[in-house]
Write a protein that holds these residues in place. Structure first.
Motif, PDB file in Angstrom:
ATOM      1  N   ILE A 168      -5.055  10.789 -21.711  1.00  8.98           N
ATOM      2  CA  ILE A 168      -5.621   9.640 -21.991  1.00  8.98           C
ATOM      3  C   ILE A 168      -7.128   9.951 -23.017  1.00  8.98           C
ATOM      4  O   ILE A 168      -7.190   9.299 -23.938  1.00  8.98           O
TER       5      ILE A 168
ATOM      6  N   ALA B 199      -7.114  -6.525 -16.081  1.00 14.85           N
ATOM      7  CA  ALA B 199      -7.285  -7.186 -14.894  1.00 14.85           C
ATOM      8  C   ALA B 199      -7.542  -5.991 -13.932  1.00 14.85           C
ATOM      9  O   ALA B 199      -6.922  -5.015 -13.746  1.00 14.85           O
TER      10      ALA B 199
ATOM     11  N   ASN C  76       1.057   0.418 -10.626  1.00 18.66           N
ATOM     12  CA  ASN C  76       0.036  -0.811 -10.407  1.00 18.66           C
ATOM     13  C   ASN C  76      -0.845  -0.817 -11.449  1.00 18.66           C
ATOM     14  O   ASN C  76      -1.815  -0.470 -11.965  1.00 18.66           O
ATOM     15  N   LEU C  77      -0.022  -1.612 -12.747  1.00 15.70           N
ATOM     16  CA  LEU C  77      -0.744  -1.735 -14.105  1.00 15.70           C
ATOM     17  C   LEU C  77      -1.819  -2.709 -14.004  1.00 15.70           C
ATOM     18  O   LEU C  77      -1.847  -3.746 -13.563  1.00 15.70           O
ATOM     19  N   PRO C  78      -3.084  -2.171 -14.688  1.00 18.16           N
ATOM     20  CA  PRO C  78      -4.275  -2.971 -14.562  1.00 18.16           C
ATOM     21  C   PRO C  78      -4.433  -4.189 -15.691  1.00 18.16           C
ATOM     22  O   PRO C  78      -5.156  -3.895 -16.565  1.00 18.16           O
ATOM     23  N   TYR C  79      -3.464  -4.660 -15.671  1.00 13.23           N
ATOM     24  CA  TYR C  79      -3.534  -6.026 -16.743  1.00 13.23           C
ATOM     25  C   TYR C  79      -3.057  -7.345 -16.082  1.00 13.23           C
ATOM     26  O   TYR C  79      -2.318  -7.395 -15.057  1.00 13.23           O
ATOM     27  N   ARG C  80      -3.561  -8.349 -16.813  1.00  9.87           N
ATOM     28  CA  ARG C  80      -3.033  -9.741 -16.185  1.00  9.87           C
ATOM     29  C   ARG C  80      -1.578  -9.840 -16.768  1.00  9.87           C
ATOM     30  O   ARG C  80      -1.000  -9.136 -17.412  1.00  9.87           O
TER      31      ARG C  80
ATOM     32  N   SER D 195       0.847  -1.221   0.094  1.00 11.45           N
ATOM     33  CA  SER D 195      -0.016  -0.008   0.005  1.00 11.45           C
ATOM     34  C   SER D 195       1.005   1.142   0.066  1.00 11.45           C
ATOM     35  O   SER D 195       0.557   2.415  -0.710  1.00 11.45           O
TER      36      SER D 195
ATOM     37  N   PHE E 166       1.088 -10.690 -20.596  1.00 12.25           N
ATOM     38  CA  PHE E 166       0.199 -10.860 -21.782  1.00 12.25           C
ATOM     39  C   PHE E 166       1.032 -10.156 -23.146  1.00 12.25           C
ATOM     40  O   PHE E 166       0.591 -10.546 -23.889  1.00 12.25           O
TER      41      PHE E 166
ATOM     42  N   MET F  78      -7.065  -8.349 -21.928  1.00 16.60           N
ATOM     43  CA  MET F  78      -5.596  -8.154 -21.299  1.00 16.60           C
ATOM     44  C   MET F  78      -5.756  -7.507 -19.885  1.00 16.60           C
ATOM     45  O   MET F  78      -4.878  -7.568 -19.103  1.00 16.60           O
TER      46      MET F  78
ATOM     47  N   ILE G 230      -1.547  -1.147 -26.729  1.00 11.24           N
ATOM     48  CA  ILE G 230      -2.319  -0.628 -25.453  1.00 11.24           C
ATOM     49  C   ILE G 230      -1.525   0.358 -24.850  1.00 11.24           C
ATOM     50  O   ILE G 230      -0.580   0.075 -24.664  1.00 11.24           O
TER      51      ILE G 230
ATOM     52  N   ASN H  18      -6.785  -4.428 -10.419  1.00  8.54           N
ATOM     53  CA  ASN H  18      -5.843  -4.453  -9.683  1.00  8.54           C
ATOM     54  C   ASN H  18      -5.754  -3.545  -8.413  1.00  8.54           C
ATOM     55  O   ASN H  18      -4.945  -2.993  -7.803  1.00  8.54           O
TER      56      ASN H  18
ATOM     57  N   VAL I 253      -6.865   2.783 -24.720  1.00  5.86           N
ATOM     58  CA  VAL I 253      -6.081   3.353 -23.581  1.00  5.86           C
ATOM     59  C   VAL I 253      -7.057   3.427 -22.225  1.00  5.86           C
ATOM     60  O   VAL I 253      -8.159   3.505 -22.423  1.00  5.86           O
ATOM     61  N   VAL I 254      -6.428   3.339 -21.315  1.00  9.52           N
ATOM     62  CA  VAL I 254      -7.149   3.480 -20.026  1.00  9.52           C
ATOM     63  C   VAL I 254      -6.236   4.424 -19.122  1.00  9.52           C
ATOM     64  O   VAL I 254      -4.841   4.604 -19.057  1.00  9.52           O
ATOM     65  N   VAL I 255      -6.726   4.991 -17.971  1.00  5.59           N
ATOM     66  CA  VAL I 255      -6.089   5.784 -17.181  1.00  5.59           C
ATOM     67  C   VAL I 255      -5.329   4.931 -15.957  1.00  5.59           C
ATOM     68  O   VAL I 255      -6.373   4.309 -15.444  1.00  5.59           O
ATOM     69  N   ALA I 256      -4.299   4.692 -15.799  1.00  8.30           N
ATOM     70  CA  ALA I 256      -3.647   3.997 -14.904  1.00  8.30           C
ATOM     71  C   ALA I 256      -2.298   4.335 -14.384  1.00  8.30           C
ATOM     72  O   ALA I 256      -1.827   5.179 -14.746  1.00  8.30           O
TER      73      ALA I 256
END
Lengths: 338, 114
Positions: free
Chosen positions: A98, B10, A115-119, A21, A122, B8, A89, B12, A108-111
């Motif tokens: 973005i 997820a 802490n990348l929002p991907y599995r 955290s 990939f 792709m 991406i 988090n 695209v996403v805001v991230a």
């Protein structure tokens, strides 16, 4: 398709010690002097970000056709879709940036880079172009590297570039404002592994990076887009920012790596965005009537020679396959092994 | 947002152990024509989590994809055409991604921070 994401014991220890955290929560200095600034300057920033850095372009071109590529910290998306045979991406912490990417049709996403929002596993490749130097602690920078490696498959490549402390083009360059240790501690908090730098009252003449970081200067870059290049700002001196400088006898800030780098948002641009009024009121920006611009400061931790390599030292599942210095940036290519 | 990108992504959020895949709630779906490229699809296929793709495509109103697929299907033009429609052509214009573990919703319309 399973792929283990093992961290070395020391990295796990580091992450446990900092607690995930902590390493993921954004320090104030980044909120104020990275996130909010880019949000405020997004359209202007995007308008000046069109020249493609040849080293990045060649890295992307060298990938196999059909590669899935992540651009983490994609900014205005100038590298997204650069190679038509690959699928891109992107993500960035800045929603306005973005939005600009999305308007261009990109996925695209805001991230957050830490802490990348991907599995996991990939991507065939990932790039992090001029991103890590905006992260204010070594733990966060390491975490961002881990995330990039996590995102790619076994054998996947990661290209990382950061601004170098050792600047190439000193002529135009103006000022970065070095941040004192006290300032850094206030905004970032206790730093366990940061090099404690002796600070001097004398401001060392440090070359500025401004818009020229990635070979945007006319003489250096091969502009793929063919657009007219932004004029570089004049190197006139400005007021220093509101810092407290601590004195050390005889010491020169040789290890100085924390800086504010100004961004000049022209008044006509500032009026459009509306954010500057708040920024000025909060002291996050100031007006420069002589230049007709609102001046924001961006936080940078610049990298010294070897530092980027050392950042990789805890990685047990990737190796360095290339590293080089190019246009005042330190660059590294990793390959995931496990 | 395309299904390829969805495949792709997820969740988090702190504490989530398995945030993949996002459940799709579709409000507006569009199909945007893209040139058919069999090689591109064949290259992409091994990277895809098939079950996630099928579920998401069905949530978006496309029911042509088989429950399971293996690489032998890549020789079938019929399969490739269906794969092509789903993967690069279908767009989730408005709707939400829902974290499979926490149920938290992320509206796609705002390109929300995930």
């Amino acid at each position: 398709m399973e792929c283990p994401t093992q961290l070395s014991e020391s990295t796990t220890q580091t992450l446990k010690h900092t607690s995930s955290s902590n390493v993921q929560s954004t320090p104030e200095i980044e909120k104020k002097y990275v996130h909010r600034v880019y949000d405020a300057i997004a359209p202007h920033f995007s308008a000046t970000r069109f020249a493609k850095w040849p080293k990045v372009a060649s890295f992307l071109s060298s990938l196999n056709s059909g590669s899935l590529v992540l651009d983490a910290g994609c900014g205005n998306g100038k590298y997204l879709g650069l190679v038509p045979s690959c699928y891109f991406i992107g993500c960035d912490i800045s929603a306005p940036l973005i939005n600009i990417c999305a308007d261009g049709g990109h996925e695209v996403v805001v991230a957050d880079a830490v802490n990348l929002p991907y599995r996991s596993c990939f991507g065939d490749a990932a790039i992090s172009i001029a991103v890590l130097h905006h992260l204010s602690t070594e733990e966060r920078r390491k975490r961002a590297v881990c995330e990039l490696v996590r995102a790619v498959k076994k054998g996947g490549l990661v290209l990382i570039t950061v601004w170098a402390k050792e600047q190439e083009d000193k002529s135009l360059l103006n000022k970065w404002t070095p941040l004192s240790e006290k300032y850094v501690e206030e905004w970032i908090g206790p730093i366990s592994s940061c090099v404690r730098s002796p600070v001097s009252l004398r401001l060392q003449r440090i070359p500025e990076m401004e818009e020229n970081a990635l070979g945007d200067s006319p003489k250096d870059s091969k502009v793929i887009s063919g657009s007219k290049l932004q004029e570089t700002p004049s190197p006139s001196c400005e007021e220093g920012s509101n810092l407290e400088m601590e004195s050390e006898s005889g010491a020169i800030g040789q290890n100085q790596k924390e800086y504010f780098v100004p961004w000049h948002l022209p008044y006509h641009r500032a009026e459009v965005s509306g954010a500057p009024a708040t920024a000025l009121a909060n002291g996050l920006a100031r007006k420069d009537d002589k230049k007709g611009a609102v001046v924001y400061n961006r936080y940078y931790h610049v990298f010294s020679e070897g530092e980027l390599e050392r950042l990789m030292s805890d990685l047990s599942n990737a190796v360095i396959v290339d590293q080089f210095y190019d246009k005042s940036n330190w660059c590294i290519v990793l390959q995931k092994t496990l | 947002m395309r299904l390829l990108t969805h495949n792709m992504q997820a969740c988090n959020i702190k504490g989530v152990t398995n945030g993949f895949p996002f459940r799709v709630e579709a409000e507006e779906v569009m199909e945007k024509q893209v040139d058919f490229n069999a090689d591109f699809l064949r290259n992409l296929f091994p990277k895809i989590e098939w079950k996630a793709l099928v579920e998401a495509s069905r949530a978006m109103g496309y029911h042509e994809l088989p429950d399971e697929a293996d690489s032998s299907l890549l020789d079938s033009d019929d399969f490739l055409q269906k794969f092509h429609r789903a993967l690069p052509q279908l767009h989730l214009e408005e709707g939400a991604f829902v974290c499979p573990e926490t149920g938290r919703k992320f509206p796609t319309a705002l390109i929300k921070c995930i």
